[in-house]
Motif scaffolding. Sequence first.
Motif, PDB file in Angstrom:
ATOM      1  N   GLU A 157      11.273  27.941 -68.035  1.00  0.00           N
ATOM      2  CA  GLU A 157      12.201  28.980 -68.499  1.00  0.00           C
ATOM      3  C   GLU A 157      13.141  29.452 -67.391  1.00  0.00           C
ATOM      4  N   GLY A 158      13.121  28.817 -66.243  1.00  0.00           N
ATOM      5  CA  GLY A 158      13.931  29.248 -65.110  1.00  0.00           C
ATOM      6  C   GLY A 158      13.037  29.693 -63.966  1.00  0.00           C
ATOM      7  N   LEU A 159      13.581  30.463 -63.027  1.00  0.00           N
ATOM      8  CA  LEU A 159      12.790  30.927 -61.900  1.00  0.00           C
ATOM      9  C   LEU A 159      11.732  31.923 -62.352  1.00  0.00           C
ATOM     10  N   SER A 160      10.581  31.865 -61.706  1.00  0.00           N
ATOM     11  CA  SER A 160       9.480  32.755 -62.056  1.00  0.00           C
ATOM     12  C   SER A 160       9.856  34.211 -61.808  1.00  0.00           C
ATOM     13  N   ASP A 161       9.312  35.103 -62.655  1.00  0.00           N
ATOM     14  CA  ASP A 161       9.484  36.535 -62.416  1.00  0.00           C
ATOM     15  C   ASP A 161       8.697  36.968 -61.188  1.00  0.00           C
ATOM     16  N   TRP A 162       7.536  36.366 -60.987  1.00  0.00           N
ATOM     17  CA  TRP A 162       6.699  36.748 -59.855  1.00  0.00           C
ATOM     18  C   TRP A 162       7.256  36.164 -58.559  1.00  0.00           C
ATOM     19  N   ARG A 163       6.888  36.811 -57.467  1.00  0.00           N
ATOM     20  CA  ARG A 163       7.264  36.366 -56.132  1.00  0.00           C
ATOM     21  C   ARG A 163       6.025  36.333 -55.247  1.00  0.00           C
ATOM     22  N   ALA A 164       6.044  35.448 -54.270  1.00  0.00           N
ATOM     23  CA  ALA A 164       4.979  35.375 -53.281  1.00  0.00           C
ATOM     24  C   ALA A 164       5.590  35.549 -51.897  1.00  0.00           C
ATOM     25  N   CYS A 165       4.895  36.270 -51.029  1.00  0.00           N
ATOM     26  CA  CYS A 165       5.416  36.532 -49.692  1.00  0.00           C
ATOM     27  C   CYS A 165       5.106  35.368 -48.759  1.00  0.00           C
ATOM     28  N   THR A 166       6.084  34.968 -47.969  1.00  0.00           N
ATOM     29  CA  THR A 166       5.893  33.892 -47.004  1.00  0.00           C
ATOM     30  C   THR A 166       5.220  34.382 -45.731  1.00  0.00           C
ATOM     31  N   GLY A 167       5.106  35.703 -45.589  1.00  0.00           N
ATOM     32  CA  GLY A 167       4.495  36.252 -44.381  1.00  0.00           C
ATOM     33  C   GLY A 167       3.047  36.644 -44.561  1.00  0.00           C
ATOM     34  N   CYS A 168       2.775  37.559 -45.498  1.00  0.00           N
ATOM     35  CA  CYS A 168       1.409  38.076 -45.671  1.00  0.00           C
ATOM     36  C   CYS A 168       0.698  37.506 -46.895  1.00  0.00           C
ATOM     37  N   ASP A 169       1.352  36.587 -47.620  1.00  0.00           N
ATOM     38  CA  ASP A 169       0.770  35.925 -48.798  1.00  0.00           C
ATOM     39  C   ASP A 169       0.518  36.874 -49.964  1.00  0.00           C
ATOM     40  N   SER A 170       1.080  38.067 -49.925  1.00  0.00           N
ATOM     41  CA  SER A 170       0.905  38.967 -51.072  1.00  0.00           C
ATOM     42  C   SER A 170       1.674  38.439 -52.276  1.00  0.00           C
ATOM     43  N   TRP A 171       1.232  38.838 -53.466  1.00  0.00           N
ATOM     44  CA  TRP A 171       1.811  38.355 -54.726  1.00  0.00           C
ATOM     45  C   TRP A 171       2.340  39.550 -55.505  1.00  0.00           C
ATOM     46  N   TRP A 172       3.550  39.406 -56.032  1.00  0.00           N
ATOM     47  CA  TRP A 172       4.207  40.507 -56.745  1.00  0.00           C
ATOM     48  C   TRP A 172       4.622  40.026 -58.129  1.00  0.00           C
ATOM     49  N   PRO A 173       4.232  40.775 -59.189  1.00  0.00           N
ATOM     50  CA  PRO A 173       4.460  40.277 -60.557  1.00  0.00           C
ATOM     51  C   PRO A 173       5.916  40.217 -60.988  1.00  0.00           C
ATOM     52  N   ASP A 174       6.749  41.136 -60.505  1.00  0.00           N
ATOM     53  CA  ASP A 174       8.164  41.112 -60.900  1.00  0.00           C
ATOM     54  C   ASP A 174       8.983  41.981 -59.957  1.00  0.00           C
ATOM     55  N   GLY A 175      10.299  41.928 -60.139  1.00  0.00           N
ATOM     56  CA  GLY A 175      11.198  42.665 -59.270  1.00  0.00           C
ATOM     57  C   GLY A 175      11.045  44.163 -59.360  1.00  0.00           C
ATOM     58  N   GLU A 176      10.728  44.688 -60.549  1.00  0.00           N
ATOM     59  CA  GLU A 176      10.601  46.136 -60.701  1.00  0.00           C
ATOM     60  C   GLU A 176       9.440  46.678 -59.874  1.00  0.00           C
ATOM     61  N   VAL A 177       8.338  45.932 -59.869  1.00  0.00           N
ATOM     62  CA  VAL A 177       7.184  46.360 -59.068  1.00  0.00           C
ATOM     63  C   VAL A 177       7.534  46.312 -57.578  1.00  0.00           C
ATOM     64  N   ILE A 178       8.273  45.273 -57.177  1.00  0.00           N
ATOM     65  CA  ILE A 178       8.686  45.154 -55.776  1.00  0.00           C
ATOM     66  C   ILE A 178       9.562  46.337 -55.377  1.00  0.00           C
ATOM     67  N   ASP A 179      10.546  46.663 -56.229  1.00  0.00           N
ATOM     68  CA  ASP A 179      11.455  47.770 -55.922  1.00  0.00           C
ATOM     69  C   ASP A 179      10.704  49.097 -55.851  1.00  0.00           C
ATOM     70  N   ALA A 180       9.789  49.303 -56.806  1.00  0.00           N
ATOM     71  CA  ALA A 180       9.032  50.560 -56.824  1.00  0.00           C
ATOM     72  C   ALA A 180       8.126  50.662 -55.599  1.00  0.00           C
ATOM     73  N   THR A 181       7.518  49.553 -55.228  1.00  0.00           N
ATOM     74  CA  THR A 181       6.627  49.561 -54.062  1.00  0.00           C
ATOM     75  C   THR A 181       7.410  49.806 -52.788  1.00  0.00           C
ATOM     76  N   ARG A 182       8.588  49.173 -52.679  1.00  0.00           N
ATOM     77  CA  ARG A 182       9.410  49.374 -51.486  1.00  0.00           C
ATOM     78  C   ARG A 182       9.869  50.834 -51.386  1.00  0.00           C
ATOM     79  N   THR A 183      10.245  51.430 -52.515  1.00  0.00           N
ATOM     80  CA  THR A 183      10.647  52.829 -52.510  1.00  0.00           C
ATOM     81  C   THR A 183       9.508  53.715 -52.028  1.00  0.00           C
ATOM     82  N   HIS A 184       8.295  53.404 -52.527  1.00  0.00           N
ATOM     83  CA  HIS A 184       7.124  54.177 -52.105  1.00  0.00           C
ATOM     84  C   HIS A 184       6.851  53.982 -50.615  1.00  0.00           C
TER      85      HIS A 184
END
Length: 234
Positions: free
Chosen positions: A148-175
Amino acid sequence: MHDAQRLTDLHAWLPELITLEQAQSGPRSPRTTPSGNNQPGLPFGVIVDDPDEPADARTAAGIMLWAATWAACFEPWYGRALADSLTYLATIADQAATAHPDEWSALSDELARHHARVAALTGHADTTDEDRACPACGHPLIRQPTEEGLSDWRACTGCDSWWPDGEVIDATRTHTLATTGAEVWVTRAQACAIHPGLRPDTLKKWVRRGHVSTDRRGRVNLAQVNTRARPLAA
C-alpha cells in the motif's frame, strides 16, 4: 535484521528481479572473453556474473548459484537441502550461526550485500523519513515499502525503538521537549540530536558554567537543556 529474514526476503524478491532482468532491452554490445576474442554480447545494462565469484553476483541466477554453493557447504552438517537453497539456509540459520559461527559469519556478510542490492533494485529498500527524527534519541527513522506504499510505522536507526505512526512520534517529541522532570537524563549527543540547533560546544559551556547538571554517568539533565534551548529554536 535477522539473517533468516534476509534469506526469506531474497526468496520472495528474486521473481521480481527476474522480471526486471527480462525487461532489459537495447542495442547489442561486444563482449570480450578472457582469451580476448570478441563475441556477440548482451544488451546494454544487462549484468553478467562471474560463476567463479558467486559472492559478487548481481543477477537472480547468480544469487541462486551463491545460495546453492552455501547450501552445499552446510549439507554435511544438516542434511540434504530438500527445498530451494534460500529456504534451506533460512531454516538452518539459527542453528548454523551458533554451531558454525565462522562459516555463517562469512555467509552473513555476503548475504547482507545481496539483500541490500536486491532490495534497492526491486523497490524494497528502506526509506529515511525526511520529516521526523526519533523522539527518544534524535537519530533518523526509516520506513519500509509495503503493497500500500510506505509503512506508517517507523524504526529508529540509532536506538532501535519502534513507532506506530507519525502522530505518536510528534506527540512523543512534543512531550520530550516539554519535559520538566528533574530525573530525566540523556547523553550529550542525544541532547544535541533532540535540539538540532544546539551545538556540542554550547552544551559544554552550559555544563561548565553550572546551567545544566550532569549525573555520575556524564548524562545531562534534559529539563534544564530544554529550558535553555528554547531560544535557539525560536
